[in-house]
Write an enzyme that holds these catalytic residues in place. Structure first.
Site, PDB file in Angstrom:
ATOM      1  CG  ASP A   1      39.886  42.574  39.646  1.00  0.00           C
ATOM      2  OD1 ASP A   1      40.008  41.372  39.946  1.00  0.00           O
ATOM      3  OD2 ASP A   1      40.852  43.319  39.413  1.00  0.00           O
TER       4      ASP A   1
ATOM      5  CG  ASP B   1      37.831  35.145  43.584  1.00  0.00           C
ATOM      6  OD1 ASP B   1      38.649  34.225  43.809  1.00  0.00           O
ATOM      7  OD2 ASP B   1      38.184  36.257  43.145  1.00  0.00           O
TER       8      ASP B   1
ATOM      9  CE  LYS C   1      41.621  45.667  46.525  1.00  0.00           C
ATOM     10  NZ  LYS C   1      41.632  46.785  45.567  1.00  0.00           N
ATOM     11  N   GLY C   2      38.695  39.473  45.733  1.00  0.00           N
ATOM     12  CA  GLY C   2      37.685  38.859  44.871  1.00  0.00           C
ATOM     13  C   GLY C   2      36.554  38.126  45.576  1.00  0.00           C
TER      14      GLY C   2
ATOM     15  CG  PHE D   1      39.311  37.444  32.491  1.00  0.00           C
ATOM     16  CD1 PHE D   1      40.398  36.918  33.174  1.00  0.00           C
ATOM     17  CD2 PHE D   1      38.743  38.625  32.948  1.00  0.00           C
ATOM     18  CE1 PHE D   1      40.915  37.557  34.280  1.00  0.00           C
ATOM     19  CE2 PHE D   1      39.256  39.270  34.055  1.00  0.00           C
ATOM     20  CZ  PHE D   1      40.349  38.740  34.720  1.00  0.00           C
ATOM     21  CB  VAL D   2      33.986  35.440  34.582  1.00  0.00           C
ATOM     22  CG1 VAL D   2      33.493  34.493  33.507  1.00  0.00           C
ATOM     23  CG2 VAL D   2      34.769  34.674  35.639  1.00  0.00           C
TER      24      VAL D   2
ATOM     25  NE  ARG E   1      38.208  44.203  43.136  1.00  0.00           N
ATOM     26  CZ  ARG E   1      38.986  43.133  43.010  1.00  0.00           C
ATOM     27  NH1 ARG E   1      38.463  41.935  42.995  1.00  0.00           N
ATOM     28  NH2 ARG E   1      40.289  43.269  42.882  1.00  0.00           N
TER      29      ARG E   1
ATOM     30  CE  LYS F   1      38.472  31.578  34.447  1.00  0.00           C
ATOM     31  NZ  LYS F   1      39.451  32.558  33.933  1.00  0.00           N
TER      32      LYS F   1
HETATM   33  P1  IMP Z   1      45.188  30.967  40.523  1.00  0.00           P
HETATM   34  O1  IMP Z   1      46.344  31.042  41.482  1.00  0.00           O
HETATM   35  O2  IMP Z   1      45.660  30.949  39.101  1.00  0.00           O
HETATM   36  O3  IMP Z   1      44.210  29.853  40.799  1.00  0.00           O
HETATM   37  O4  IMP Z   1      44.503  32.364  40.658  1.00  0.00           O
HETATM   38  C1  IMP Z   1      43.261  32.567  41.126  1.00  0.00           C
HETATM   39  C2  IMP Z   1      43.033  34.055  41.196  1.00  0.00           C
HETATM   40  O5  IMP Z   1      43.203  34.668  39.908  1.00  0.00           O
HETATM   41  C3  IMP Z   1      41.610  34.334  41.579  1.00  0.00           C
HETATM   42  O6  IMP Z   1      41.445  34.378  42.984  1.00  0.00           O
HETATM   43  C4  IMP Z   1      41.338  35.648  40.898  1.00  0.00           C
HETATM   44  O7  IMP Z   1      41.761  36.716  41.715  1.00  0.00           O
HETATM   45  C5  IMP Z   1      42.181  35.596  39.650  1.00  0.00           C
HETATM   46  N1  IMP Z   1      41.392  35.140  38.470  1.00  0.00           N
HETATM   47  C6  IMP Z   1      41.514  33.971  37.811  1.00  0.00           C
HETATM   48  N2  IMP Z   1      40.637  33.881  36.801  1.00  0.00           N
HETATM   49  C7  IMP Z   1      39.919  35.023  36.824  1.00  0.00           C
HETATM   50  C8  IMP Z   1      38.818  35.531  36.024  1.00  0.00           C
HETATM   51  O8  IMP Z   1      38.301  34.894  35.078  1.00  0.00           O
HETATM   52  N3  IMP Z   1      38.353  36.750  36.370  1.00  0.00           N
HETATM   53  C9  IMP Z   1      38.860  37.490  37.405  1.00  0.00           C
HETATM   54  N4  IMP Z   1      39.877  37.055  38.174  1.00  0.00           N
HETATM   55  C10 IMP Z   1      40.400  35.837  37.892  1.00  0.00           C
HETATM   56 MG    MG Z   2      41.091  35.826  44.295  1.00  0.00          MG
END
Ligand code: IMP
Ligand code: MG
Length: 186
Positions: free
Chosen positions: A157, A98, A41-42, A150-151, A163, A129
């Site tokens: 969320d 996101d 959803k992000g 963490f944002v 959100r 990041k």
């Molecule tokens: P990845 O597979 O580790 O790159 O995961 C990315 C997903 O993790 C993003 O699409 C978010 O849904 C979630 N995520 C990663 N970091 C954050 C954060 O700082 N805040 C909120 N959601 C996050």
């Molecule tokens: Mg996401």
């Protein structure tokens, strides 16, 4: 202790950057349609703003993806919970994310979409990041590179909360003085 959101990027800063990203994308794609694919959803708010900042004719699509395992972001166990309703074969695809953290979700998604033979495939992310990366991913458009914090807000969320904040905030643990009311969660 309670988690209190502290503004990290204001709504104005975000809008300015998203508009600039839209201009860059419009210039890079003189011809449409671009299939904008956001991961739920992000990315829903970023998708709404970025799509309106792109002048090239575009189509709006959503996918749902979930990660399994104890360590959600690095388990590598990724599954599609909502697939596209359309074929992307021979179309330009721009994945709208996101935030890229480990890169596990995006690596899975790109591999999946490549198998459907798009004309091109690129990634636009609002936040990145880079320090957290486990899988290398090629990102064509990045809004902001941020440190390992963490944002929340602007679609992002924490346990489904925050959100709808207009700003992007860092959640910090804080002692709440007795008798002081706060909108934060504990
Ligand atoms: P990845 O597979 O580790 O790159 O995961 C990315 C997903 O993790 C993003 O699409 C978010 O849904 C979630 N995520 C990663 N970091 C954050 C954060 O700082 N805040 C909120 N959601 C996050
Ligand atoms: Mg996401």
């Amino acid at each position: 202790m309670a988690l209190v959101p502290h503004v990290f990027l204001t709504a104005e800063q975000i809008q300015k950057r998203v508009r600039a990203m839209g201009e860059q994308i419009s210039a890079d794609y003189p011809e449409g349609p671009i299939y904008l694919i956001a991961v739920l959803k992000g990315a829903f708010i970023f998708m709404a703003d970025l799509s309106r900042a792109i002048k090239t004719p575009s189509r709006i699509e959503f996918m749902g993806i979930s990660s399994y395992g104890k360590d959600k972001t690095s388990s590598g166990q990724v599954k599609v919970t909502k697939d596209l309703d359309v074929s992307i074969e021979n179309h330009h695809v721009l994945v709208v994310e996101d935030i890229i953290d480990s890169g596990v979700t995006l690596t899975y998604l790109i591999n999946l979409l490549q198998q459907r033979h798009p004309k091109s495939i690129r990634v636009a992310t609002l936040l990145d990041k880079p320090d957290r990366r486990l899988r290398p991913v090629e990102v064509s458009y990045t809004g902001f590179k941020i440190p390992d914090e963490f944002v929340v807000g602007y679609g992002l969320d924490f346990a489904e909360d925050y959100r709808n904040l207009g700003d992007i905030c860092v959640l910090a643990e804080e002692q709440i003085p007795v008798g002081h009311s706060t909108p934060a969660i504990s």
